[in-house]
Design a protein around this motif. Sequence first.
Motif, PDB file in Angstrom:
ATOM      1  N   TYR A  14       0.795  -1.224   0.000  1.00  0.00           N
ATOM      2  CA  TYR A  14       0.000   0.000   0.000  1.00  0.00           C
ATOM      3  C   TYR A  14       0.829   1.277   0.000  1.00  0.00           C
ATOM      4  O   TYR A  14       2.014   1.281   0.322  1.00  0.00           O
ATOM      5  CB  TYR A  14      -0.960   0.009   1.193  1.00  0.00           C
ATOM      6  CG  TYR A  14      -0.280   0.039   2.542  1.00  0.00           C
ATOM      7  CD1 TYR A  14       0.064   1.242   3.155  1.00  0.00           C
ATOM      8  CD2 TYR A  14       0.018  -1.140   3.222  1.00  0.00           C
ATOM      9  CE1 TYR A  14       0.672   1.273   4.402  1.00  0.00           C
ATOM     10  CE2 TYR A  14       0.622  -1.118   4.462  1.00  0.00           C
ATOM     11  CZ  TYR A  14       0.947   0.086   5.047  1.00  0.00           C
ATOM     12  OH  TYR A  14       1.551   0.108   6.273  1.00  0.00           O
ATOM     13  N   CYS A  25      -7.311  10.237  -3.746  1.00  0.00           N
ATOM     14  CA  CYS A  25      -7.049  10.076  -5.186  1.00  0.00           C
ATOM     15  C   CYS A  25      -5.553  10.061  -5.480  1.00  0.00           C
ATOM     16  O   CYS A  25      -5.071   9.250  -6.270  1.00  0.00           O
ATOM     17  CB  CYS A  25      -7.735  11.179  -5.989  1.00  0.00           C
ATOM     18  SG  CYS A  25      -9.524  10.975  -6.065  1.00  0.00           S
ATOM     19  N   HIS A  28      -4.079   6.673  -4.577  1.00  0.00           N
ATOM     20  CA  HIS A  28      -4.386   5.663  -5.599  1.00  0.00           C
ATOM     21  C   HIS A  28      -3.560   5.900  -6.866  1.00  0.00           C
ATOM     22  O   HIS A  28      -3.058   4.953  -7.467  1.00  0.00           O
ATOM     23  CB  HIS A  28      -5.887   5.641  -5.919  1.00  0.00           C
ATOM     24  CG  HIS A  28      -6.691   4.874  -4.921  1.00  0.00           C
ATOM     25  ND1 HIS A  28      -6.721   3.495  -4.891  1.00  0.00           N
ATOM     26  CD2 HIS A  28      -7.479   5.287  -3.908  1.00  0.00           C
ATOM     27  CE1 HIS A  28      -7.502   3.095  -3.908  1.00  0.00           C
ATOM     28  NE2 HIS A  28      -7.972   4.165  -3.290  1.00  0.00           N
ATOM     29  N   HIS A  32      -1.065   3.170  -8.449  1.00  0.00           N
ATOM     30  CA  HIS A  32      -1.237   2.677  -9.826  1.00  0.00           C
ATOM     31  C   HIS A  32      -0.056   3.017 -10.723  1.00  0.00           C
ATOM     32  O   HIS A  32       0.186   2.317 -11.712  1.00  0.00           O
ATOM     33  CB  HIS A  32      -2.542   3.203 -10.418  1.00  0.00           C
ATOM     34  CG  HIS A  32      -3.756   2.667  -9.726  1.00  0.00           C
ATOM     35  ND1 HIS A  32      -3.968   1.332  -9.496  1.00  0.00           N
ATOM     36  CD2 HIS A  32      -4.829   3.298  -9.184  1.00  0.00           C
ATOM     37  CE1 HIS A  32      -5.108   1.150  -8.863  1.00  0.00           C
ATOM     38  NE2 HIS A  32      -5.649   2.326  -8.651  1.00  0.00           N
ATOM     39  N   PHE A  43      -7.679  -4.426  -6.048  1.00  0.00           N
ATOM     40  CA  PHE A  43      -7.262  -3.172  -5.422  1.00  0.00           C
ATOM     41  C   PHE A  43      -8.218  -2.837  -4.288  1.00  0.00           C
ATOM     42  O   PHE A  43      -9.397  -3.205  -4.318  1.00  0.00           O
ATOM     43  CB  PHE A  43      -7.210  -2.046  -6.455  1.00  0.00           C
ATOM     44  CG  PHE A  43      -6.057  -2.204  -7.407  1.00  0.00           C
ATOM     45  CD1 PHE A  43      -4.832  -1.620  -7.136  1.00  0.00           C
ATOM     46  CD2 PHE A  43      -6.186  -2.962  -8.563  1.00  0.00           C
ATOM     47  CE1 PHE A  43      -3.760  -1.778  -7.994  1.00  0.00           C
ATOM     48  CE2 PHE A  43      -5.124  -3.126  -9.426  1.00  0.00           C
ATOM     49  CZ  PHE A  43      -3.903  -2.543  -9.146  1.00  0.00           C
ATOM     50  N   GLY A  45      -9.111   0.041  -0.762  1.00  0.00           N
ATOM     51  CA  GLY A  45      -8.923   1.209   0.078  1.00  0.00           C
ATOM     52  C   GLY A  45      -9.094   0.717   1.506  1.00  0.00           C
ATOM     53  O   GLY A  45     -10.023  -0.036   1.795  1.00  0.00           O
ATOM     54  N   ALA A  60      -4.162   3.232   0.097  1.00  0.00           N
ATOM     55  CA  ALA A  60      -4.542   2.690  -1.206  1.00  0.00           C
ATOM     56  C   ALA A  60      -3.706   1.426  -1.382  1.00  0.00           C
ATOM     57  O   ALA A  60      -2.476   1.468  -1.267  1.00  0.00           O
ATOM     58  CB  ALA A  60      -4.234   3.689  -2.315  1.00  0.00           C
ATOM     59  N   TYR A 124     -12.314  -3.066  -4.622  1.00  0.00           N
ATOM     60  CA  TYR A 124     -12.728  -2.646  -5.952  1.00  0.00           C
ATOM     61  C   TYR A 124     -12.884  -3.860  -6.853  1.00  0.00           C
ATOM     62  O   TYR A 124     -12.023  -4.748  -6.883  1.00  0.00           O
ATOM     63  CB  TYR A 124     -11.731  -1.626  -6.520  1.00  0.00           C
ATOM     64  CG  TYR A 124     -11.820  -0.335  -5.742  1.00  0.00           C
ATOM     65  CD1 TYR A 124     -12.798   0.593  -6.044  1.00  0.00           C
ATOM     66  CD2 TYR A 124     -10.986  -0.092  -4.661  1.00  0.00           C
ATOM     67  CE1 TYR A 124     -12.931   1.760  -5.294  1.00  0.00           C
ATOM     68  CE2 TYR A 124     -11.110   1.067  -3.912  1.00  0.00           C
ATOM     69  CZ  TYR A 124     -12.078   1.983  -4.236  1.00  0.00           C
ATOM     70  OH  TYR A 124     -12.206   3.121  -3.495  1.00  0.00           O
TER      71      TYR A 124
END
Length: 145
Positions: A14, A25, A28, A32, A43, A45, A60, A124
Amino acid sequence: MENYNLDHDIPVMYVTASSFPEGICEAHDQLHSRVSFRGERHFFGISRPEGGLHNIVYKAAAEQLNENEAREYGLESLIIPKGMYRSMYISDYAKDPQLIGQAFEQLLDNPSILDPNGYCIEMYIGKSDVRCMIRLNAKNGELKM
C-alpha cells in the motif's frame, strides 16, 4: 447490507494517503503508477481512525501476487484477514463517489458487533464497482502488519 465471507487472508501492499479524504485520489494514483494492473490483482482502500476518532488514516492498496512483491515495489504491506464482514455492494460508484462514505456510515451503525481493531475496506471489483466491508467481531481480527 449483507454479510460477506472473505474465505482467505489477502496480502496487500500500500501507499498511505497524505490526508483524508483529500489525499485519497493521489494515493491511488501513486499506487497505480508503481503497481501494474493485472486481471487477477484486486485493489483496495483501507482506512480507520488512528490517534483519535477524527484522524482517519487511508491506505490505497493492491493485492500482492507473490510474497516478495511489496519489497520489489518498495511498498509497505499488511494482510486483510479472512472472516465474516458486514458489507454493501455499490455498482458504478464513480457516478456518485459519496455513496462509499454513506455506505460506511451505515455499516458502522452498530459498533458493538464490529471488530474493534478492524478497518473499513473498499474492495474494488472491475472498473466500476466496489464492495464496502467492515469485519465483524472475531478473535484476532486485527490486520497483521
